[in-house]
Design a protein around this motif. Sequence first.
Motif, PDB file in Angstrom:
ATOM      1  N   VAL A   1       2.744   4.839  -8.933  1.00 27.48           N
ATOM      2  CA  VAL A   1       3.034   4.701 -10.290  1.00 27.48           C
ATOM      3  C   VAL A   1       3.388   6.050 -10.823  1.00 27.48           C
ATOM      4  CG1 VAL A   1       2.233   4.152 -12.683  1.00 27.48           C
ATOM      5  CG2 VAL A   1       1.423   2.620 -10.734  1.00 27.48           C
TER       6      VAL A   1
ATOM      7  N   TYR B  74       0.728   8.523  -9.436  1.00 30.09           N
ATOM      8  CA  TYR B  74      -0.540   8.009  -8.785  1.00 30.09           C
ATOM      9  C   TYR B  74      -0.317   7.227  -7.603  1.00 30.09           C
ATOM     10  CZ  TYR B  74      -2.038   9.480 -13.554  1.00 30.09           C
ATOM     11  OH  TYR B  74      -2.337  10.366 -14.441  1.00 30.09           O
TER      12      TYR B  74
ATOM     13  N   VAL C  12      -0.734   4.061  -5.288  1.00 29.82           N
ATOM     14  CA  VAL C  12      -1.582   2.524  -5.559  1.00 29.82           C
ATOM     15  C   VAL C  12      -2.537   2.227  -4.431  1.00 29.82           C
ATOM     16  CG1 VAL C  12      -1.157   0.506  -5.986  1.00 29.82           C
ATOM     17  CG2 VAL C  12       0.060   1.792  -7.296  1.00 29.82           C
ATOM     18  N   ASP C  13      -3.750   1.864  -4.564  1.00 31.49           N
ATOM     19  CA  ASP C  13      -4.399   1.220  -3.542  1.00 31.49           C
ATOM     20  C   ASP C  13      -4.574  -0.035  -3.808  1.00 31.49           C
ATOM     21  OD1 ASP C  13      -6.179   0.366  -1.947  1.00 31.49           O
ATOM     22  OD2 ASP C  13      -7.755   1.803  -2.076  1.00 31.49           O
ATOM     23  N   PRO C  14      -4.036  -0.956  -3.364  1.00 29.87           N
ATOM     24  CA  PRO C  14      -4.188  -2.361  -3.763  1.00 29.87           C
ATOM     25  C   PRO C  14      -5.280  -2.906  -3.790  1.00 29.87           C
ATOM     26  CG  PRO C  14      -2.066  -2.341  -2.184  1.00 29.87           C
ATOM     27  CD  PRO C  14      -2.881  -0.851  -2.291  1.00 29.87           C
TER      28      PRO C  14
ATOM     29  N   MET D 111       4.341  -3.344 -12.679  1.00 27.04           N
ATOM     30  CA  MET D 111       4.257  -3.325 -11.087  1.00 27.04           C
ATOM     31  C   MET D 111       4.820  -4.690 -10.422  1.00 27.04           C
ATOM     32  SD  MET D 111       3.436  -1.276  -8.210  1.00 27.04           S
ATOM     33  CE  MET D 111       2.486   0.020  -8.890  1.00 27.04           C
TER      34      MET D 111
ATOM     35  N   MET E  73      -7.047  -1.692  -7.559  1.00 28.71           N
ATOM     36  CA  MET E  73      -6.437  -1.828  -8.861  1.00 28.71           C
ATOM     37  C   MET E  73      -6.619  -3.315  -9.300  1.00 28.71           C
ATOM     38  SD  MET E  73      -2.429  -2.517  -7.386  1.00 28.71           S
ATOM     39  CE  MET E  73      -1.897  -3.529  -8.577  1.00 28.71           C
TER      40      MET E  73
ATOM     41  N   THR F 205       7.492  -4.515  -7.834  1.00 32.65           N
ATOM     42  CA  THR F 205       7.261  -4.833  -6.439  1.00 32.65           C
ATOM     43  C   THR F 205       7.293  -6.170  -6.014  1.00 32.65           C
ATOM     44  OG1 THR F 205       4.875  -4.734  -6.639  1.00 32.65           O
ATOM     45  CG2 THR F 205       6.057  -2.573  -6.149  1.00 32.65           C
TER      46      THR F 205
ATOM     47  N   TYR G 121       8.140   3.094 -10.941  1.00 30.88           N
ATOM     48  CA  TYR G 121       7.632   2.766  -9.342  1.00 30.88           C
ATOM     49  C   TYR G 121       8.483   3.117  -8.394  1.00 30.88           C
ATOM     50  CZ  TYR G 121       5.441  -0.053 -13.209  1.00 30.88           C
ATOM     51  OH  TYR G 121       4.640  -0.611 -14.233  1.00 30.88           O
TER      52      TYR G 121
ATOM     53  N   GLU H 275       0.927  -1.168  -0.052  1.00 33.92           N
ATOM     54  CA  GLU H 275      -0.055  -0.075   0.089  1.00 33.92           C
ATOM     55  C   GLU H 275       1.015   1.056   0.097  1.00 33.92           C
ATOM     56  OE1 GLU H 275      -3.442   2.035   2.560  1.00 33.92           O
ATOM     57  OE2 GLU H 275      -3.263  -0.268   2.696  1.00 33.92           O
TER      58      GLU H 275
ATOM     59  N   THR I  50      -4.531  -5.892 -11.994  1.00 32.93           N
ATOM     60  CA  THR I  50      -3.409  -6.362 -12.929  1.00 32.93           C
ATOM     61  C   THR I  50      -3.589  -7.514 -13.521  1.00 32.93           C
ATOM     62  OG1 THR I  50      -1.984  -6.734 -11.119  1.00 32.93           O
ATOM     63  CG2 THR I  50      -1.926  -4.522 -11.692  1.00 32.93           C
TER      64      THR I  50
END
Length: 154
Positions: free
Chosen positions: A20, A116, A118-120, A135, A123, A139, A74, A16, A125
Amino acid sequence: MANKVETVPQVADPPEGAVVFLIGMRINSFWKVHRWLPSFIAMFPMLMELNKNKEHGFLGSRTWINRTVIVLQYWRSMDELMTYSRTMDASHRPAWARFNRSIGNNGAVGIYHEAYVVDPDRMHTVYRNMPPFGMAKATAGRPQRTATPVADHE
């Protein structure tokens, strides 16, 4: 092997607060090479510095070059990104000052950035038949949980 294709569908699993960051430039006057080339070249020392010094919070990047250059980055956090951008002895600050002195508002080259957080939980992917990328490469990645198995099509 870093470029091994992962055939099990993957998703990114970032912490969290990861960021990006899109940064780049657009060549508006291609024939004014003396105006845009210094801006283009200035990005490489910054990327080398960030790749060597992970304490800045930089996690990784990918670059695409065309009329508009895009560097997808990132970062661990927005605070670390902003701190790096203002650090007097890092590569970014003098490059930004040179850009403002030499280019300013003459229109030959444009620059941009977007960042931006990121709010896991909000999102999405998917990486399918890909080596580690985006990402997930910067990560962490993990196998995608699917409701039903995907059939092989041969």
